[in-house]
Enzyme design. Structure first.
Site, PDB file in Angstrom:
ATOM      1  N   SER A  63       0.792  -1.232   0.000  1.00 48.68           N
ATOM      2  CA  SER A  63       0.000   0.000   0.000  1.00 48.68           C
ATOM      3  C   SER A  63       0.823   1.279   0.000  1.00 48.68           C
ATOM      4  O   SER A  63       0.245   2.367  -0.050  1.00 48.68           O
ATOM      5  CB  SER A  63      -0.972   0.020   1.186  1.00 48.68           C
ATOM      6  OG  SER A  63      -2.092  -0.799   0.915  1.00 48.68           O
ATOM      7  N   LYS A  66      -0.151   3.675  -2.695  1.00 48.29           N
ATOM      8  CA  LYS A  66      -1.168   4.723  -2.602  1.00 48.29           C
ATOM      9  C   LYS A  66      -0.550   6.108  -2.440  1.00 48.29           C
ATOM     10  O   LYS A  66      -1.230   7.117  -2.667  1.00 48.29           O
ATOM     11  CB  LYS A  66      -2.127   4.423  -1.455  1.00 48.29           C
ATOM     12  CG  LYS A  66      -2.954   3.158  -1.669  1.00 48.29           C
ATOM     13  CD  LYS A  66      -3.978   2.973  -0.564  1.00 48.29           C
ATOM     14  CE  LYS A  66      -4.783   1.700  -0.775  1.00 48.29           C
ATOM     15  NZ  LYS A  66      -4.049   0.489  -0.365  1.00 48.29           N
ATOM     16  N   SER A 123      -6.237   3.542   4.076  1.00 42.88           N
ATOM     17  CA  SER A 123      -5.550   2.739   3.049  1.00 42.88           C
ATOM     18  C   SER A 123      -6.548   1.846   2.319  1.00 42.88           C
ATOM     19  O   SER A 123      -6.286   0.678   2.023  1.00 42.88           O
ATOM     20  CB  SER A 123      -4.429   1.890   3.665  1.00 42.88           C
ATOM     21  OG  SER A 123      -3.565   1.421   2.659  1.00 42.88           O
TER      22      SER A 123
END
Length: 445
Positions: A63, A66, A123
């Site tokens: 993640s 992101k 997230s």
């Protein structure tokens, strides 16, 4: 006087390392294989590297991906491609993303600002995909933009395949590249940076909690940035903290647990504060250098596929004629026993038995693709067609499904894209205008 970071190490790290050791030993005993470890520490003010370990190894970012999704979201808002209040319709693909997720439903609408909050704090994978689709029209097109932005920022060993970071072949980055991206987020978009330190936030449909709240609470001066975890990646974290005038960014890839990751990042931040000079002139990172990238119209840009053969489209039916599927393929309505529809009729008037069959033209199946855009008038058909091709390659996200059409009228040849929805036409023009490309929308009628 003992520095804050050194005090913290004695207060917190010993306990954290003990816990990390216990957890790591248990994981090792179970036979699990750790992801490769990598680390990077920089003085955020100057970009000076203070520590590096395996920093250029291409690993799974999870993640941390992101961070790039959000960087582009902030960029798109700044350039007028989309606004924080734009209502985004959630696709089935976005809604179906696995956790962590906000819980978006296919077809619902939500303000773009809430997607940003959910992706940065929670997230949320569904929110990240929705951000990409809202900006570029599809996740594939958004991934191409992610790769171009990475290249423009100098992230030379990063390739993205999606907006959320779930494991996918070829979706890789490095500790060095992610540290660089964290620095750009802090300095390029300071007005949004507070998102990463929020313990909780309102994401439109519910409040969400920060995935990094334990570290933010335990390490003095910590104010971001992003966690990441998958089985393939291990436990990743890019963290930033400030003590007085000093700001350090530390990155870890491939730790075995959350406690081990937090303890390791804490020790790296301590190391950074020990090594960093108190007085350092801030050198802002260079903005993304898109001009240095290959022209998509001239050749393949990073992550972009060039169509080598473009078949000439079939002649379009006469005005008032629609195409239906038959045993003989696509035929005009009115032929092969098909019904003829009055082009002046409103959709609610077309309720006869004759149109119960499925009409499969773009106009009928794509939600009202009666709009288009104009990208200028030119002296020859060749010039107009060349501009259409170049523009289509530059703006694949919103123009990939549009039809290119040259109209000869008074004063020259107009270069048009048609067969678009009102929303996609408006988005395409905003995006083209942000690139200083002439554009105006074409309304039906």
């Amino acid at each position: 006087m003992e520095r804050t970071g050194q005090f913290f190490r004695g207060r917190f790290n010993a306990a954290a390392y003990l816990l990390a050791f216990v957890v790591t030993t248990a994981v090792a005993a179970s036979g699990a294989v750790a992801a490769p470890f990598a680390a990077m520490v920089i003085d955020a003010r100057s970009g000076e590297v203070l520590h590096a370990e395996n920093a250029d190894a291409r690993l799974h970012p999870a993640s941390l991906t992101k961070m790039m999704t959000l960087y582009i979201a902030f960029e798109a808002v700044k350039r007028g491609e989309i606004s924080l209040d734009t209502q985004v319709r959630i696709s089935q693909k976005a809604a179906a993303e696995p956790p962590s997720k906000l819980g978006l439903r296919s077809g619902q609408q939500i303000a773009f600002r809430y997607l940003i909050r959910a992706a940065s704090v929670k997230s949320a994978n569904d929110a990240a995909t929705a951000i990409g689709e809202a900006i570029e029209g599809s996740e594939a097109a958004f991934a191409r933009r992610m790769n171009r932005t990475a290249q423009a920022l100098g992230m030379t060993r990063t390739t993205f395949r999606n907006a959320h970071g779930l494991t996918e072949e070829g979706h890789l980055s490095t500790a060095r590249d992610m540290t660089l991206l964290g620095r750009h987020l802090f300095y390029d978009y300071p007005e949004y940076y507070n998102l990463f330190s929020r313990q909780t936030t309102n994401a439109g449909i519910r409040d969400v909690s920060n995935t990094n709240r334990r570290f933010l609470s335990d390490y003095p001066g910590a104010d971001g940035i992003k966690t990441g975890y998958t089985n393939a990646a291990g436990f990743n974290l890019v963290a930033s903290a400030q003590h007085g005038q000093e700001r350090i960014i530390a990155t870890v890839f491939g730790e075995r647990s959350t406690p081990a990751r937090n303890a390791k990042v804490a020790s790296l931040l301590d190391l950074g504060f020990e090594k960093a000079a108190t007085q350092v002139a801030v050198r802002l990172p260079a903005p993304p250098n898109y001009a240095a990238l290959p022209d998509p119209a001239a050749g393949a840009a990073p992550g972009m596929t060039v169509v080598k053969i473009s078949r000439r489209p079939m002649a379009r039916p006469l005005r008032g004629t629609m195409m239906v599927a038959s045993a003989d393929g696509m035929v005009p309505m009115g032929a092969a026993g098909a019904a003829t529809i009055d082009p002046r009729a409103r959709p609610e008037d077309l309720v006869g038995e004759e149109i119960a069959r499925e009409v499969v033209t773009r106009l009928s199946t794509s939600g009202g693709r009666h709009f288009g855009i104009n990208v200028g008038k030119y002296g020859s058909r060749y010039q107009a067609e060349r501009v259409l091709l170049k523009t289509a390659l530059v703006e694949l996200g919103t123009l990939d499904d549009a039809l290119r059409k040259v109209v000869h009228g008074n004063g020259g040849y107009e270069a048009n894209f048609v067969g678009m929805t009102q929303e996609s036409a408006a988005l395409a023009c905003r995006r083209l205008a942000a690139r200083d490309i002439e554009c105006s929308t074409i309304n039906p009628g």
